[in-house]
Motif scaffolding. Structure first.
Motif, mmCIF file in Angstrom:
data_model
loop_
_atom_site.group_PDB
_atom_site.id
_atom_site.type_symbol
_atom_site.label_atom_id
_atom_site.label_comp_id
_atom_site.label_asym_id
_atom_site.label_seq_id
_atom_site.Cartn_x
_atom_site.Cartn_y
_atom_site.Cartn_z
ATOM 1 N N TYR A 28 47.332 -55.232 -12.705
ATOM 2 C CA TYR A 28 46.910 -53.843 -12.557
ATOM 3 C C TYR A 28 45.385 -53.825 -12.636
ATOM 4 C CZ TYR A 28 51.667 -52.733 -14.243
ATOM 5 O OH TYR A 28 53.024 -52.646 -14.437
ATOM 6 N N LEU A 29 44.751 -53.165 -11.663
ATOM 7 C CA LEU A 29 43.299 -53.038 -11.700
ATOM 8 C C LEU A 29 42.899 -51.579 -11.597
ATOM 9 C CD1 LEU A 29 43.913 -55.923 -10.106
ATOM 10 C CD2 LEU A 29 41.451 -55.913 -9.877
ATOM 11 N N ILE A 30 41.744 -51.264 -12.166
ATOM 12 C CA ILE A 30 41.125 -49.975 -11.925
ATOM 13 C C ILE A 30 39.828 -50.253 -11.170
ATOM 14 C CG2 ILE A 30 42.214 -48.697 -13.800
ATOM 15 C CD1 ILE A 30 39.741 -49.272 -15.524
ATOM 16 N N SER A 31 39.208 -49.207 -10.643
ATOM 17 C CA SER A 31 38.093 -49.415 -9.717
ATOM 18 C C SER A 31 36.792 -48.784 -10.205
ATOM 19 C CB SER A 31 38.465 -48.835 -8.355
ATOM 20 O OG SER A 31 39.714 -49.338 -7.946
ATOM 21 N N PRO A 32 36.109 -49.426 -11.160
ATOM 22 C CA PRO A 32 34.863 -48.851 -11.675
ATOM 23 C C PRO A 32 33.827 -48.677 -10.564
ATOM 24 C CG PRO A 32 35.545 -50.730 -13.004
ATOM 25 C CD PRO A 32 36.426 -50.706 -11.789
ATOM 26 N N THR A 85 43.357 -41.965 -13.005
ATOM 27 C CA THR A 85 42.596 -42.750 -12.026
ATOM 28 C C THR A 85 43.595 -43.635 -11.270
ATOM 29 O OG1 THR A 85 40.591 -44.103 -11.739
ATOM 30 C CG2 THR A 85 42.042 -44.729 -13.534
ATOM 31 N N PRO A 86 43.328 -43.913 -9.983
ATOM 32 C CA PRO A 86 44.287 -44.737 -9.232
ATOM 33 C C PRO A 86 44.361 -46.163 -9.788
ATOM 34 C CG PRO A 86 42.699 -43.687 -7.753
ATOM 35 C CD PRO A 86 42.215 -43.448 -9.148
ATOM 36 N N LEU A 87 45.552 -46.733 -9.708
ATOM 37 C CA LEU A 87 45.726 -48.144 -10.039
ATOM 38 C C LEU A 87 45.733 -48.923 -8.737
ATOM 39 C CD1 LEU A 87 48.629 -48.168 -12.660
ATOM 40 C CD2 LEU A 87 46.334 -49.127 -13.021
ATOM 41 N N LYS A 88 45.131 -50.095 -8.778
ATOM 42 C CA LYS A 88 45.177 -50.985 -7.627
ATOM 43 C C LYS A 88 46.043 -52.155 -8.067
ATOM 44 C CE LYS A 88 41.393 -53.266 -6.281
ATOM 45 N NZ LYS A 88 40.022 -53.491 -5.857
ATOM 46 N N VAL A 133 29.749 -46.922 -24.482
ATOM 47 C CA VAL A 133 29.783 -47.546 -23.158
ATOM 48 C C VAL A 133 30.819 -46.765 -22.357
ATOM 49 C CG1 VAL A 133 30.397 -49.648 -21.890
ATOM 50 C CG2 VAL A 133 29.162 -49.827 -24.061
ATOM 51 N N GLU A 134 30.439 -46.367 -21.123
ATOM 52 C CA GLU A 134 31.390 -45.626 -20.297
ATOM 53 C C GLU A 134 31.589 -46.340 -18.968
ATOM 54 O OE1 GLU A 134 30.577 -40.992 -20.966
ATOM 55 O OE2 GLU A 134 28.802 -42.234 -20.731
ATOM 56 N N ILE A 135 32.807 -46.235 -18.468
ATOM 57 C CA ILE A 135 33.091 -46.763 -17.137
ATOM 58 C C ILE A 135 33.374 -45.563 -16.237
ATOM 59 C CG2 ILE A 135 34.633 -48.200 -15.769
ATOM 60 C CD1 ILE A 135 35.186 -49.877 -18.141
ATOM 61 N N GLY A 136 32.624 -45.437 -15.142
ATOM 62 C CA GLY A 136 32.868 -44.378 -14.165
ATOM 63 C C GLY A 136 33.978 -44.828 -13.228
ATOM 64 N N LEU A 137 34.953 -43.940 -13.005
ATOM 65 C CA LEU A 137 36.128 -44.300 -12.199
ATOM 66 C C LEU A 137 36.428 -43.184 -11.212
ATOM 67 C CD1 LEU A 137 38.348 -45.394 -15.217
ATOM 68 C CD2 LEU A 137 37.523 -46.941 -13.429
ATOM 69 N N PRO A 138 37.091 -43.510 -10.095
ATOM 70 C CA PRO A 138 37.499 -42.442 -9.187
ATOM 71 C C PRO A 138 38.570 -41.579 -9.859
ATOM 72 C CG PRO A 138 38.399 -44.553 -8.477
ATOM 73 C CD PRO A 138 37.490 -44.838 -9.629
ATOM 74 N N GLY A 139 38.361 -40.266 -9.829
ATOM 75 C CA GLY A 139 39.362 -39.345 -10.361
ATOM 76 C C GLY A 139 39.905 -38.550 -9.204
ATOM 77 N N VAL A 173 35.440 -39.753 -12.904
ATOM 78 C CA VAL A 173 35.854 -39.502 -14.287
ATOM 79 C C VAL A 173 35.325 -40.662 -15.129
ATOM 80 C CG1 VAL A 173 37.898 -38.144 -13.701
ATOM 81 C CG2 VAL A 173 38.108 -40.632 -13.904
ATOM 82 N N LYS A 174 35.163 -40.409 -16.409
ATOM 83 C CA LYS A 174 34.610 -41.463 -17.260
ATOM 84 C C LYS A 174 35.576 -41.875 -18.353
ATOM 85 C CE LYS A 174 29.713 -40.507 -16.617
ATOM 86 N NZ LYS A 174 28.510 -39.903 -17.240
ATOM 87 N N TRP A 175 35.681 -43.158 -18.538
ATOM 88 C CA TRP A 175 36.446 -43.715 -19.652
ATOM 89 C C TRP A 175 35.405 -44.145 -20.673
ATOM 90 C CZ3 TRP A 175 40.857 -47.831 -18.888
ATOM 91 C CH2 TRP A 175 41.481 -48.070 -20.113
ATOM 92 N N THR A 176 35.414 -43.473 -21.820
ATOM 93 C CA THR A 176 34.360 -43.707 -22.806
ATOM 94 C C THR A 176 34.851 -44.591 -23.940
ATOM 95 O OG1 THR A 176 33.534 -41.506 -22.282
ATOM 96 C CG2 THR A 176 32.667 -42.522 -24.269
#
Ligand SMILES: *[C@@H]1O[C@H](CO)[C@@H](O)[C@H](O)[C@H]1NC(C)=O
Ligand SMILES: *[C@@H]1O[C@H](CO)[C@@H](O)[C@H](O)[C@H]1NC(C)=O
Ligand SMILES: *[C@@H]1O[C@H](CO)[C@@H](O)[C@H](O)[C@H]1NC(C)=O
Ligand SMILES: *[C@@H]1O[C@H](CO)[C@@H](O)[C@H](O)[C@H]1NC(C)=O
Length: 379
Positions: A211-215, A202-205, A299-305, A310-313
């Protein structure tokens, strides 16, 4: 899984960027939930220093009295290119000064003892490089760090983090990976990249030194929480110093009510809060949560793949914490209505995953929970 344990040192004789990988240990202090690594600083053969891993700190800093031999330590002149490239540095007339804010104490101001210094650093017991640039700080700035930790190893996306100094020194791919252990020792990798498990990208911002991810959504047992999308817009910061994920109140409440419904459905009963947690549950007498899997609600986080979500579970061991023999709590913290960040993902959630911060592509690669594979960061 041997790839995880194997130390791969490949010293390239050529100028090409190599796939070399350096491996360092990660130790968890169970009491404070602080994670640290050990490197050797200075010319003494064996001069280990324990440093807190902080992916939000740029220039590493420590109590330099913990270095065994100071004979090769030298100050950095104000006029040097190194000093000039450190943002908001100061000068005592001759030597470069800099104070990196502590992740725990935010209001220190730079003093004449906060000197930028350089010395030799040795990692993986035999591999050394110099100069390693860091700063020495006054003892009073160490507060918040518990012994045997002597300072902070900066791993931010900035100019001076330790990983960047290592990858530049050895001309290897600018990336590092962490596998935070739930107990005992885990692994910290610099460069390289083969982990023997499948990884999701997933892209990092990059925002400042974070460092951030974009749920795009959050799910409880596959069902999306209904959230005002603006709450997720600012992204989720990743942290190796915050112990439990902190959520803005509306996000926390949505997660907690979905989780509570599920917990009650599988036979748990809600009990009064046990600080810092707000939602705690007693196991029913007829049920027992499997200790290895902590098989409660996911608990899942939906992220741009890559063009799709994509999901981080996160499974039980990362979503709940056992506080008493038959009591578990939702391992998330309510950060208030208007926190600085609406989501800060903390170490209880990150442990037992391999997280590869690849700054050559500005992407995060994350594994499944290693626990699903009957494995952990300490195995
Ligand atoms: C920093 O903040 C803490 C808590 O807000 C306060 O107790 C302390 O006196 C402050 N220290 C300085 C140097 O301002
Ligand atoms: C963990 O931190 C506590 C609290 O500061 C300290 O007393 C203890 O010695 C540390 N444990 C280890 C194993 O270093
Ligand atoms: C968790 O696993 C245990 C043992 O595998 C099983 O007995 C129990 O019913 C499971 N609990 C839930 C909530 O799925
Ligand atoms: C997981 O590991 C345990 C102990 O190491 C072993 O007894 C068990 O059979 C393993 N389970 C699986 C599914 O591999």
């Amino acid at each position: 899984m041997h790839g995880l344990k194997r130390l791969i040192i490949f010293i390239s004789m050529f100028a090409a960027i190599s796939e070399a990988q350096y491996l360092l240990p990660i130790t968890k202090n169970e009491t404070t939930k602080q994670y640290y690594t050990t490197i050797n600083i200075g010319s003494a053969a064996n001069s280990p220093v324990n440093l807190l891993l902080d992916i939000g700190t740029d220039l590493s800093w420590l109590n330099c009295r913990k270095i065994k031999s100071l004979s090769s330590l030298h100050l950095v002149p104000c006029q040097s290119p190194t000093c000039k490239s450190i943002p908001s540095n100061a000068c005592d007339g001759k030597h470069c000064l800099y104070l990196q804010q502590s992740p725990f104490v935010k209001n220190h101001t730079v003093s004449t003892v906060d000197r930028v210094v350089q010395d030799k650093a040795t990692i993986s017991t035999k591999v050394s490089f110099r100069p390693f640039t860091f700063s020495c700080v006054a003892q009073t700035h160490i507060q918040g760090l518990s012994p045997p930790i002597a300072g902070v190893l900066g791993l931010s996306p900035g100019e001076f983090p330790f990983w960047r100094q290592v990858t530049r020194a050895f001309n290897i791919i600018p990336r590092f990976a962490i596998c935070l252990p739930s107990s005992g020792n885990g692994n910290f990798f610099i460069g390289g990249g083969g982990f023997g498990v499948s990884m999701t990208l997933t892209p990092l911002k990059i925002v400042g030194s974070d460092y951030l991810i974009s749920p795009t959504s959050i799910y409880v047992d596959g069902i999306p929480l209904s959230l005002n999308p603006s709450l997720l817009e600012s992204g989720a910061k990743l942290s190796t110093v915050v112990p439990y994920t902190v959520l803005q109140t509306d996000i926390y409440n949505a997660l907690a009510s979905a989780f509570t419904r599920k917990a009650i459905k599988i036979g748990m009963s809600e009990i009064p809060r046990l600080a810092p947690f707000k939602h705690c549950f007693q196991e029913g007498s007829s049920m027992r949560i499997n200790e290895e899997l902590m098989n409660v609600t996911s608990v899942e986080i939906g992220l741009p793949g890559n063009g799709r979500e994509v999901k981080w579970t996160f499974h039980g061991k990362n979503t709940v914490v056992r506080v008493l023999e038959t009591v578990i709590c939702l391992a998330f913290v309510d950060g208030g209505e208007k926190p600085k960040e609406s989501m800060v993902i903390g170490t209880h959630q990150l442990q037992d995953y391999i997280l590869n911060f690849d700054m050559s592509t500005t992407r995060l690669a994350f594994s499944d929970s290693l626990l699903l594979h009957n494995f952990s960061c300490s195995a």
